[in-house]
Design a protein around this motif. Sequence first.
Motif, short mmCIF file in Angstrom:
data_model
loop_
_atom_site.label_atom_id
_atom_site.label_comp_id
_atom_site.label_asym_id
_atom_site.label_seq_id
_atom_site.Cartn_x
_atom_site.Cartn_y
_atom_site.Cartn_z
N ALA A 138 -30.83 52.91 -6.93
CA ALA A 138 -29.50 53.51 -7.03
C ALA A 138 -29.42 54.79 -6.20
O ALA A 138 -28.43 55.03 -5.50
N LEU A 139 -30.46 55.60 -6.26
CA LEU A 139 -30.51 56.81 -5.44
C LEU A 139 -30.44 56.47 -3.96
O LEU A 139 -29.73 57.13 -3.19
N TYR A 140 -31.15 55.44 -3.57
CA TYR A 140 -31.22 55.09 -2.15
C TYR A 140 -29.91 54.51 -1.62
O TYR A 140 -29.69 54.50 -0.41
N GLN A 141 -29.04 54.03 -2.50
CA GLN A 141 -27.70 53.62 -2.03
C GLN A 141 -26.98 54.81 -1.39
O GLN A 141 -26.29 54.66 -0.38
N THR A 142 -27.15 55.98 -1.97
CA THR A 142 -26.53 57.18 -1.41
C THR A 142 -27.11 57.48 -0.03
O THR A 142 -26.37 57.87 0.89
N VAL A 143 -28.42 57.30 0.12
CA VAL A 143 -29.06 57.52 1.42
C VAL A 143 -28.45 56.62 2.49
O VAL A 143 -28.21 57.06 3.62
N HIS A 144 -28.20 55.38 2.14
CA HIS A 144 -27.58 54.47 3.11
C HIS A 144 -26.20 54.96 3.53
O HIS A 144 -25.83 54.86 4.70
N HIS A 145 -25.44 55.48 2.58
CA HIS A 145 -24.11 56.00 2.92
C HIS A 145 -24.20 57.24 3.79
O HIS A 145 -23.34 57.47 4.65
N PHE A 146 -25.24 58.03 3.58
CA PHE A 146 -25.45 59.21 4.43
C PHE A 146 -25.77 58.82 5.88
O PHE A 146 -25.58 59.63 6.79
N GLY A 147 -26.28 57.61 6.08
CA GLY A 147 -26.84 57.28 7.39
C GLY A 147 -28.23 57.86 7.54
O GLY A 147 -28.69 58.18 8.63
N GLY A 148 -28.92 58.00 6.39
CA GLY A 148 -30.25 58.57 6.39
C GLY A 148 -31.33 57.55 6.72
O GLY A 148 -31.09 56.34 6.77
N ILE A 149 -32.52 58.06 6.95
CA ILE A 149 -33.68 57.23 7.28
C ILE A 149 -34.60 57.24 6.06
O ILE A 149 -35.17 58.28 5.70
N LEU A 150 -34.71 56.11 5.41
CA LEU A 150 -35.44 56.01 4.15
C LEU A 150 -36.92 55.81 4.41
O LEU A 150 -37.32 54.87 5.10
N VAL A 151 -37.74 56.70 3.86
CA VAL A 151 -39.20 56.59 3.98
C VAL A 151 -39.78 56.54 2.57
O VAL A 151 -39.73 57.52 1.82
N THR A 152 -40.30 55.38 2.21
CA THR A 152 -40.90 55.19 0.89
C THR A 152 -42.41 55.02 1.05
O THR A 152 -42.90 54.74 2.14
N PRO A 153 -43.17 55.16 -0.04
CA PRO A 153 -44.63 55.03 0.09
C PRO A 153 -45.09 53.61 0.33
O PRO A 153 -46.12 53.39 0.98
N GLY A 154 -44.35 52.62 -0.17
CA GLY A 154 -44.82 51.25 -0.05
C GLY A 154 -46.22 51.09 -0.63
O GLY A 154 -46.66 51.88 -1.47
N TYR A 155 -46.91 50.08 -0.16
CA TYR A 155 -48.32 49.89 -0.53
C TYR A 155 -49.17 50.21 0.70
O TYR A 155 -49.89 49.37 1.22
N THR A 156 -49.04 51.44 1.16
CA THR A 156 -49.69 51.86 2.40
C THR A 156 -51.03 52.54 2.18
O THR A 156 -51.67 52.98 3.13
N ASP A 157 -51.44 52.63 0.93
CA ASP A 157 -52.71 53.26 0.58
C ASP A 157 -53.27 52.50 -0.61
O ASP A 157 -52.51 52.07 -1.49
N PRO A 158 -54.59 52.29 -0.68
CA PRO A 158 -55.16 51.56 -1.82
C PRO A 158 -54.76 52.15 -3.17
O PRO A 158 -54.63 51.41 -4.16
#
Length: 209
Positions: A138-158
């Motif tokens: 829900a928070l990230y929906q706002t980021v999309h409206h901003f035209g922001g660049i979303l950077v999440t942690p994903g599974y990028t580290d063990p």
Amino acid sequence: MHLPPHDVHVAVIYYSSTGTIATLAQWIADAAEHAGADVRLRRTAELAPQTAVDANPAWAANAEATADILEATHEDMLWADAVIFGTPTRFGNVSAQLKEYLDTLGGLWHQGRLADKVYSGFTASATRHGGQESTLLALYQTVHHFGGILVTPGYTDPAKYRDGNPYGTSHVGGPDTPLDEDARTAARIQAQRVVKFTKAIKHGLAPAT
């Protein structure tokens, strides 16, 4: 120990009632600074009546402990190259206190001044499956409206396979369930990724002609 140059601005803007999010916010701010960012730690204004705060000892204690942290303003958004938002989950959604701040940003959004920044988020809930993922989505929906660049942690580290949340740092529990090393590690990983890609975007984009 050699530290990287502090050449990007990261704002950590959060709301916390009983202190879990406040602690995560401090950890993320510290990790972002260590990764090479100038950091502003800011809290959003409390909307609950003082009687409600006073009736909960943990809520009242956190309010007192964080009183010296400045409240977030629009200038913090303009200053930042990246913004990491923190909120407890409220019925699977963003807390009213953070949402109220976001809702005041309409003028900056309309001017395009919130676009092309990096954004990320973190949360906590009192129970497992208590709405952590839906809150961050829900928070990230706002980021999309901003035209922001979303950077999440994903599974990028063990370590992310231990805390198990690719959407952002999170914790299950409240004042009686202290934050653990898994949460601290997740905060570090998220902050480092945000700083890494903010640096790449800020210094990698060619100037507009």
